[in-house]
Structures are given as structure tokens and as C-alpha cells.
Design a protein around this motif. Structure first.
Motif, PDB file in Angstrom:
ATOM      1  N   ALA A  52     -47.745  65.393 -24.402  1.00 20.84           N
ATOM      2  CA  ALA A  52     -46.587  64.296 -24.317  1.00 20.84           C
ATOM      3  C   ALA A  52     -45.619  64.601 -23.206  1.00 20.84           C
ATOM      4  CB  ALA A  52     -46.032  64.242 -25.685  1.00 20.84           C
ATOM      5  N   GLY A  53     -45.091  65.707 -23.026  1.00 17.54           N
ATOM      6  CA  GLY A  53     -44.092  66.113 -22.114  1.00 17.54           C
ATOM      7  C   GLY A  53     -44.876  65.779 -20.752  1.00 17.54           C
ATOM      8  N   THR A  54     -45.868  65.882 -20.429  1.00 16.34           N
ATOM      9  CA  THR A  54     -46.600  65.806 -19.307  1.00 16.34           C
ATOM     10  C   THR A  54     -46.485  64.257 -18.850  1.00 16.34           C
ATOM     11  OG1 THR A  54     -48.030  67.832 -19.378  1.00 16.34           O
ATOM     12  CG2 THR A  54     -48.861  66.125 -17.854  1.00 16.34           C
ATOM     13  N   PHE A  55     -47.233  63.677 -19.802  1.00 17.02           N
ATOM     14  CA  PHE A  55     -47.431  62.180 -19.702  1.00 17.02           C
ATOM     15  C   PHE A  55     -45.979  61.494 -19.567  1.00 17.02           C
ATOM     16  CE2 PHE A  55     -51.662  62.617 -21.504  1.00 17.02           C
ATOM     17  CZ  PHE A  55     -52.320  62.273 -20.279  1.00 17.02           C
ATOM     18  N   ALA A  58     -42.008  64.927 -17.310  1.00 18.59           N
ATOM     19  CA  ALA A  58     -40.914  65.968 -17.446  1.00 18.59           C
ATOM     20  C   ALA A  58     -40.855  66.720 -16.252  1.00 18.59           C
ATOM     21  CB  ALA A  58     -41.105  66.553 -18.586  1.00 18.59           C
ATOM     22  N   ARG A  59     -39.542  66.983 -15.819  1.00 13.46           N
ATOM     23  CA  ARG A  59     -39.662  67.704 -14.620  1.00 13.46           C
ATOM     24  C   ARG A  59     -39.723  69.137 -15.031  1.00 13.46           C
ATOM     25  NH1 ARG A  59     -34.285  64.871 -14.083  1.00 13.46           N
ATOM     26  NH2 ARG A  59     -33.299  66.859 -14.176  1.00 13.46           N
ATOM     27  N   ALA A  60     -39.355  69.653 -16.213  1.00 12.24           N
ATOM     28  CA  ALA A  60     -39.347  70.886 -16.778  1.00 12.24           C
ATOM     29  C   ALA A  60     -39.630  71.143 -18.291  1.00 12.24           C
ATOM     30  CB  ALA A  60     -38.188  71.659 -16.355  1.00 12.24           C
ATOM     31  N   MET A  61     -40.133  72.041 -18.945  1.00 12.23           N
ATOM     32  CA  MET A  61     -40.541  72.120 -20.272  1.00 12.23           C
ATOM     33  C   MET A  61     -39.980  73.469 -20.755  1.00 12.23           C
ATOM     34  SD  MET A  61     -44.171  70.178 -20.859  1.00 12.23           S
ATOM     35  CE  MET A  61     -43.629  70.190 -22.548  1.00 12.23           C
ATOM     36  N   ALA A  62     -39.530  73.763 -21.768  1.00 12.29           N
ATOM     37  CA  ALA A  62     -39.135  74.995 -22.502  1.00 12.29           C
ATOM     38  C   ALA A  62     -39.456  74.952 -23.770  1.00 12.29           C
ATOM     39  CB  ALA A  62     -37.649  75.103 -22.532  1.00 12.29           C
ATOM     40  N   PHE A  63     -39.742  76.233 -24.379  1.00 13.38           N
ATOM     41  CA  PHE A  63     -40.085  76.303 -25.854  1.00 13.38           C
ATOM     42  C   PHE A  63     -39.092  77.239 -26.336  1.00 13.38           C
ATOM     43  CE2 PHE A  63     -43.581  75.335 -23.144  1.00 13.38           C
ATOM     44  CZ  PHE A  63     -44.474  74.694 -24.114  1.00 13.38           C
ATOM     45  N   TRP A  74     -38.299  68.971 -23.274  1.00  9.29           N
ATOM     46  CA  TRP A  74     -38.435  68.554 -21.674  1.00  9.29           C
ATOM     47  C   TRP A  74     -37.192  67.947 -21.210  1.00  9.29           C
ATOM     48  CZ3 TRP A  74     -42.273  66.682 -25.263  1.00  9.29           C
ATOM     49  CH2 TRP A  74     -42.329  65.612 -25.523  1.00  9.29           C
ATOM     50  N   LEU A  75     -37.057  68.152 -19.788  1.00  5.51           N
ATOM     51  CA  LEU A  75     -35.979  67.605 -19.113  1.00  5.51           C
ATOM     52  C   LEU A  75     -36.407  66.387 -18.235  1.00  5.51           C
ATOM     53  CD1 LEU A  75     -33.189  68.151 -18.093  1.00  5.51           C
ATOM     54  CD2 LEU A  75     -33.963  69.631 -16.343  1.00  5.51           C
ATOM     55  N   GLY A  76     -35.682  65.255 -18.359  1.00  2.32           N
ATOM     56  CA  GLY A  76     -36.001  63.979 -17.933  1.00  2.32           C
ATOM     57  C   GLY A  76     -37.178  63.239 -18.280  1.00  2.32           C
ATOM     58  N   GLY A  77     -37.860  62.644 -17.510  1.00  3.22           N
ATOM     59  CA  GLY A  77     -39.087  61.867 -17.781  1.00  3.22           C
ATOM     60  C   GLY A  77     -38.708  60.849 -18.501  1.00  3.22           C
ATOM     61  N   VAL A 125     -35.439  63.864 -30.898  1.00  3.71           N
ATOM     62  CA  VAL A 125     -34.280  63.694 -30.141  1.00  3.71           C
ATOM     63  C   VAL A 125     -34.630  62.989 -28.717  1.00  3.71           C
ATOM     64  CG1 VAL A 125     -32.099  63.765 -29.496  1.00  3.71           C
ATOM     65  CG2 VAL A 125     -32.754  64.852 -31.860  1.00  3.71           C
ATOM     66  N   SER A 126     -34.378  61.928 -28.420  1.00  2.00           N
ATOM     67  CA  SER A 126     -34.990  61.832 -26.989  1.00  2.00           C
ATOM     68  C   SER A 126     -33.831  60.809 -26.304  1.00  2.00           C
ATOM     69  CB  SER A 126     -36.441  61.157 -27.047  1.00  2.00           C
ATOM     70  OG  SER A 126     -36.990  60.994 -25.657  1.00  2.00           O
ATOM     71  N   GLY A 127     -33.553  60.888 -24.913  1.00  2.00           N
ATOM     72  CA  GLY A 127     -32.963  59.909 -24.325  1.00  2.00           C
ATOM     73  C   GLY A 127     -32.722  59.979 -22.976  1.00  2.00           C
TER      74      GLY A 127
END
Length: 166
Positions: A52-55, A58-63, A74-77, A125-127
Motif C-alpha cells: 500500500a505504501g509503495t502504491f 511514499a518517499r520513505a517508510m518506517a516500522f 509512510w511519509l508523503g505519497g 490516519v492519513s493526510g
């Protein structure tokens, strides 16, 4: 603190809704039946969230994982929209389709699998960085959801999955 650290920090806060609406994500019998079928291994929901983050581009992902929950951020996208989250499980019908909804399809598959595996709640949460365009939804194990506007805007997405009920 980096933007990803900000998103993870916000995911650890309980927060409260500014506005609330209750609704059920499963709108008809077909969707309810589809919810019974999950990924071969329900713990693969984590991979669906990475997809989902890939599609979302996203500029970067964290867990982040602790004793109580797993959070993927994930950041941005492209942020998730409230209109898509209201009918999230309807996107299970689009499993094999591509297009503009691929991100939401993978989120739907992940949330469904996590809840089928016995997790007690999923928070999304997404925005786009503004409070007006940031949405929060808490989905219980039964598929009931509460959606609203969070206290702060978020430039990205986080999805927290509470650990399984014992």
C-alpha cells in the motif's frame, strides 16, 4: 526530528476526535462473505501494508513494534481519502484490478487479514499535512468503524494494528 519520526510520534498518542461519525464498513452480504476469506497467512497483512505504501508513492517508510501494537508509517505519497475508508471492505472486490485504487485495495486486504487473525483494532490516519485533509478511522474486530478529523494534520499515513486479544 525527521518527518517520519513526527509521524511515528503522533501514532503513539491516543489523541481524540474533533468530529465523529459511526458507520459499518461491510455494506452488503457479498462484502461480508468476502471478509471471511483472507490471505493464506493472515500475518501477511504487513506485506500488504508495505505494498500500500509503495502504491501510494511514499518517499520513505518506517516500522515500529512494541508489546501492544505494530505501526507502519509512510511519509508523503497519496493520502487515503475518507470516501475510500468509509467503504474500505468494498475494495476487497477489486483485488485483481489495478488502477488508481491499488493503495486502498492493499489497505483493505491488510485490515481484513489483521482483523481475521484476531487483532482487536486497526487505526488509520492519513493526510496531506493539513488538519482539514487528514482523516482518522478506528476499526474494531467486528468491522465497526469510527471516523473523524484528528486533532492535528499529518503529512503521510500511519496504520497501527493492536496486538491480538488473548
Amino acid at each position: 526530528m525527521s518527518e517520519l519520526d513526527d509521524i511515528l510520534s503522533q501514532s503513539r498518542q491516543t489523541g481524540r476526535f474533533v468530529e465523529r461519525r459511526r458507520f459499518s464498513l461491510a455494506k452488503d452480504k457479498a462484502v461480508e462473505k468476502l471478509r471471511r476469506y483472507s490471505l493464506p497467512d493472515p500475518n501477511d497483512y504487513v506485506l500488504e501494508l508495505v505494498r500500500a505504501g509503495t502504491f501510494a508513492q511514499a518517499r520513505a517508510m518506517a516500522f515500529e513494534a512494541d508489546d501492544d501494537r505494530l505501526t507502519i508509517a509512510w511519509l508523503g505519497g497519496t493520502p487515503l481519502q475518507s470516501s475510500d475508508l468509509i467503504q474500505l471492505f468494498d475494495f476487497l472486490l477489486l483485488r485483481r484490478r489495478g488502477g488508481q485504487h491499488r493503495q486502498v485495495v492493499h489497505v483493505a486486504m491488510a485490515v481484513n487479514a489483521a482483523l481475521q487473525a484476531g487483532h482487536s483494532q486497526v487505526r488509520i490516519v492519513s493526510g496531506d499535512g493539513t488538519r482539514a485533509q487528514t482523516v482518522r478511522v478506528d476499526i474494531s474486530a467486528s468491522g465497526e468503524a469510527v471516523m473523524g478529523e484528528p486533532e492535528e494534520g499529518l503529512n503521510g499515513t500511519f496504520i497501527s494494528v493492536d496486538k491480538k486479544d488473548k
